[in-house]
Design a protein around this motif. Structure first.
Motif, PDB file in Angstrom:
ATOM      1  N   SER A  56     -96.612 -22.631  42.083  1.00 12.92           N
ATOM      2  CA  SER A  56     -95.542 -23.375  42.745  1.00 12.92           C
ATOM      3  C   SER A  56     -94.185 -23.100  42.080  1.00 12.92           C
ATOM      4  O   SER A  56     -94.054 -23.145  40.852  1.00 12.92           O
ATOM      5  CB  SER A  56     -95.897 -24.855  42.640  1.00 12.92           C
ATOM      6  N   THR A  57     -93.188 -22.851  42.899  1.00 13.70           N
ATOM      7  CA  THR A  57     -91.844 -22.523  42.425  1.00 13.70           C
ATOM      8  C   THR A  57     -91.223 -23.699  41.666  1.00 13.70           C
ATOM      9  O   THR A  57     -91.345 -24.846  42.093  1.00 13.70           O
ATOM     10  CB  THR A  57     -90.930 -22.194  43.632  1.00 13.70           C
ATOM     11  N   TRP A 102     -88.527 -26.328  40.516  1.00 13.23           N
ATOM     12  CA  TRP A 102     -87.421 -26.961  41.256  1.00 13.23           C
ATOM     13  C   TRP A 102     -86.067 -26.416  40.809  1.00 13.23           C
ATOM     14  O   TRP A 102     -85.143 -26.284  41.622  1.00 13.23           O
ATOM     15  CB  TRP A 102     -87.474 -28.482  41.111  1.00 13.23           C
ATOM     16  N   PHE A 158     -85.521 -23.356  42.718  1.00 15.59           N
ATOM     17  CA  PHE A 158     -85.423 -23.543  44.162  1.00 15.59           C
ATOM     18  C   PHE A 158     -84.140 -24.256  44.606  1.00 15.59           C
ATOM     19  O   PHE A 158     -83.551 -23.916  45.633  1.00 15.59           O
ATOM     20  CB  PHE A 158     -86.654 -24.346  44.634  1.00 15.59           C
ATOM     21  N   ASN A 171     -81.773 -23.921  47.954  1.00 17.56           N
ATOM     22  CA  ASN A 171     -81.777 -24.912  49.029  1.00 17.56           C
ATOM     23  C   ASN A 171     -80.350 -25.401  49.316  1.00 17.56           C
ATOM     24  O   ASN A 171     -79.993 -25.622  50.464  1.00 17.56           O
ATOM     25  CB  ASN A 171     -82.690 -26.096  48.672  1.00 17.56           C
ATOM     26  N   ASP A 222     -90.884 -24.999  54.767  1.00 17.03           N
ATOM     27  CA  ASP A 222     -91.561 -24.162  53.772  1.00 17.03           C
ATOM     28  C   ASP A 222     -92.765 -23.547  54.490  1.00 17.03           C
ATOM     29  O   ASP A 222     -93.684 -24.257  54.909  1.00 17.03           O
ATOM     30  CB  ASP A 222     -92.002 -25.028  52.581  1.00 17.03           C
ATOM     31  N   LYS A 270     -91.931 -27.272  49.041  1.00 20.39           N
ATOM     32  CA  LYS A 270     -90.570 -27.412  48.541  1.00 20.39           C
ATOM     33  C   LYS A 270     -89.659 -28.055  49.583  1.00 20.39           C
ATOM     34  O   LYS A 270     -88.545 -28.469  49.268  1.00 20.39           O
ATOM     35  CB  LYS A 270     -90.014 -26.030  48.144  1.00 20.39           C
TER      36      LYS A 270
END
Ligand code: SAM
Length: 163
Positions: free
Chosen positions: A17-18, A20, A23, A27, A35, A44
């Motif tokens: 999982s990327t 935050w 990300f 975003n 996503d 996400k």
């Protein structure tokens, strides 16, 4: 064993999982609507597609898609989805291994609107092991590949999430 170290990044495992911190700036820039490759724990964006609903079977036209797909054989298939959607108003941002010597990288990534090579080795979460800390850095170079409607050719640049 494939390119991944079995003890850390098992090539069979697909739900890294990327982070935050990685990300969020993206975003802020793109304001993603969905996503495309996720599950309830690692999504996400509030709206997401998972293995059941299958992001590859969904309509990406007129969406702003975040996609960190499983790093298997299907990566080119996911990229094609973004490329096709861009012809119909869709924007998509992919986080993928920068396999710059492959046919698909030349065919699909260098035909995108933009490629940003990721600086350093971002950490990922490993929810499958109930590891809520992002401690795992992928041992391969990564890049962001961005498809947009009305592209004028591929820009090449850097993404430094540590700024
Ligand atoms: C590398 S993880 C990305 C997780 C998350 N979206 C992120 O960026 O942090 C890939 C995710 O895609 C899911 N997945 C696998 N096949 C899929 C499919 N056909 N459609 C949607 N999601 C899929 C996996 O279960 C996994 O959760």
């Amino acid at each position: 064993m494939g390119i991944f170290d079995k003890n850390k990044f098992d090539s069979v495992k697909t739900d890294w999982s990327t982070h935050w911190d990685f990300f969020k700036p993206l975003n802020n820039e793109f304001n993603f609507t969905v996503d495309a490759a996720a599950d309830a724990e690692n999504c996400k964006v509030e709206r997401y597609w998972d293995e059941q609903t299958d992001g590859l079977k969904q309509d990406w036209n007129n969406e702003i898609v975040w996609c960190n797909p499983p790093y298997g054989r299907n990566v080119p298939e996911w990229l094609k989805k973004g490329q096709e959607a861009a012809k119909n108003g869709g924007t998509s941002v992919f986080l993928i291994p920068a396999r710059t010597n492959t046919i698909w990288f030349h065919k699909l990534c260098l035909a995108a609107d933009e490629v940003r090579f990721v600086k350093g080795r971002p950490k990922f979460y490993n929810y499958a092991n109930e590891d809520k800390e992002a401690t795992h850095g992928l041992p391969v170079p990564l890049c962001l590949v961005i498809y947009k409607p009305n592209s004028n050719g591929c820009k090449i640049g850097t993404y430094d999430w540590r700024k």
